[in-house]
Design an enzyme around this catalytic site. Structure first.
Site: not given
Ligand code: NAD
Length: 297
Positions: A189, A202
């Site tokens: 991130s 985080y």
């Molecule tokens: P999202 O909520 O759509 O996806 C996160 C997923 O993590 C969930 O759908 C869930 O299936 C999974 N998860 C969480 N805890 C879990 C557990 N204990 N066991 C199994 N699965 C679990 O959100 P997203 O933003 O698409 O996140 C995906 C990745 O992108 C993450 O690693 C997040 O940190 C990273 N990210 C997101 C952003 C943003 O702004 N959305 C920015 C930087 C990084």
């Protein structure tokens, strides 16, 4: 029909999200978000870049992982997605899109904060796919807490178990199967470099993922296995509506990047496709920052 190759002004490719304040319990169901994020359902065009490959994607039911699952399938890969049991509705929708692309899809409802469960996930994926070429560690936990005194020991540990420990357990298990040419793609991130004061746990996990990936890339290079990272900036996903940001931050979510709008998962998936495919053969230990133009080290 515009697709990811359409030449346009990237700043104007999507409108600002301007989300109404909304709350869901962790982990959040994407289908219940307003507006629903764009995962490239009607725009991602595959060109055979992953033909015949097999992939395991954690958090592949929604958001960035869901967009990656759609893109990989349309590029010709068979895909197993991992999600939490509460997210079955989102997972079923992605499975349908994988199958619409003419590929094999399979979902595993499992909590990755347990080492034995992570090993079982890899075993199940390998048995369904007949092997494993690509591991995408994408699942993530993000819960905003203003004051360190209020950040519980339980949350601190769970954030690390989800974002860092599971990455280690899944990677360790996958290494028994990944061939030369295999790839591991981890999800960091922008917060790896610029931690928000209310997301200390985080942000620290995201810095660890970047660092771990660069070291592992060196260790695995002699085996022909590449390790890379995608580091997104603010992207409109279920993470935000399930406690990832405060109400004030949700209202200002579009203002965080220099594009002056949030990113959409569909804009992040192509970076994963590039790192998964053999066209990035000379790229390992790298981080692709997909963050709407924000400065990174
Ligand atoms: P999202 O909520 O759509 O996806 C996160 C997923 O993590 C969930 O759908 C869930 O299936 C999974 N998860 C969480 N805890 C879990 C557990 N204990 N066991 C199994 N699965 C679990 O959100 P997203 O933003 O698409 O996140 C995906 C990745 O992108 C993450 O690693 C997040 O940190 C990273 N990210 C997101 C952003 C943003 O702004 N959305 C920015 C930087 C990084």
């Amino acid at each position: 029909m515009p697709d990811q190759y359409t030449f346009d002004n990237p700043v104007e490719r999507y409108s600002r999200v301007e989300p109404p304040i909304q709350h869901q319990p962790v982990p959040g169901v994407q289908a219940q978000m307003t507006p629903v994020p764009d995962l490239g359902e009607s725009s991602y065009r595959g060109t055979g870049r992953l033909a015949g490959r097999t992939a395991l994607i954690t958090g592949g039911d929604s958001g960035i992982g869901g967009a990656v699952a759609i893109a990989f399938a349309r590029e010709g890969a068979d895909v197993v997605i991992v999600h939490l049991p509460d997210e079955q509705e989102d997972a079923d929708r992605i499975l349908g899109l994988i199958e619409d692309a003419g590929q094999k899809g399979h979902s595993i409802a499992a909590d990755i904060t347990d080492a034995a469960r992570c090993r079982a996930i890899v075993d199940e994926a390998v048995s369904v796919l007949g092997g494993l070429d690509i591991l995408v560690n994408n699942a993530g936990k993000q819960v905003a807490v203003d004051r360190l005194e209020d950040l519980s020991d339980e949350q601190f540990e769970l954030t690390f178990r989800t974002n860092v420990f599971a990455n280690f357990w899944l990677t360790k298990a996958a290494l028994a199967h990944l061939p030369a040419g295999g790839t591991i793609i981890n999800t960091a991130s922008l917060e790896a470099y610029t931690p928000s004061p209310e997301r200390l746990d985080y942000a620290a996990t995201k810095a660890a993922i970047n660092n771990f990936s660069k070291g592992l890339a060196q260790q695995l290079a002699p085996r022909g296995i590449r390790v890379n990272v995608v580091a997104p900036g603010p992207v409109w996903t279920a993470l935000q509506v399930s406690g990832g940001v405060s109400d004030e931050q949700m209202e200002a979510f579009d203002d965080e990047s220099v594009y002056n709008r949030s990113g959409q998962p569909a804009e992040i998936a192509p970076a994963f496709v590039f790192l998964a495919s053999a066209e990035s053969s000379y790229v390992s230990g790298a981080t692709i920052n997909a963050n709407g133009g924000m400065n990174t080290p």
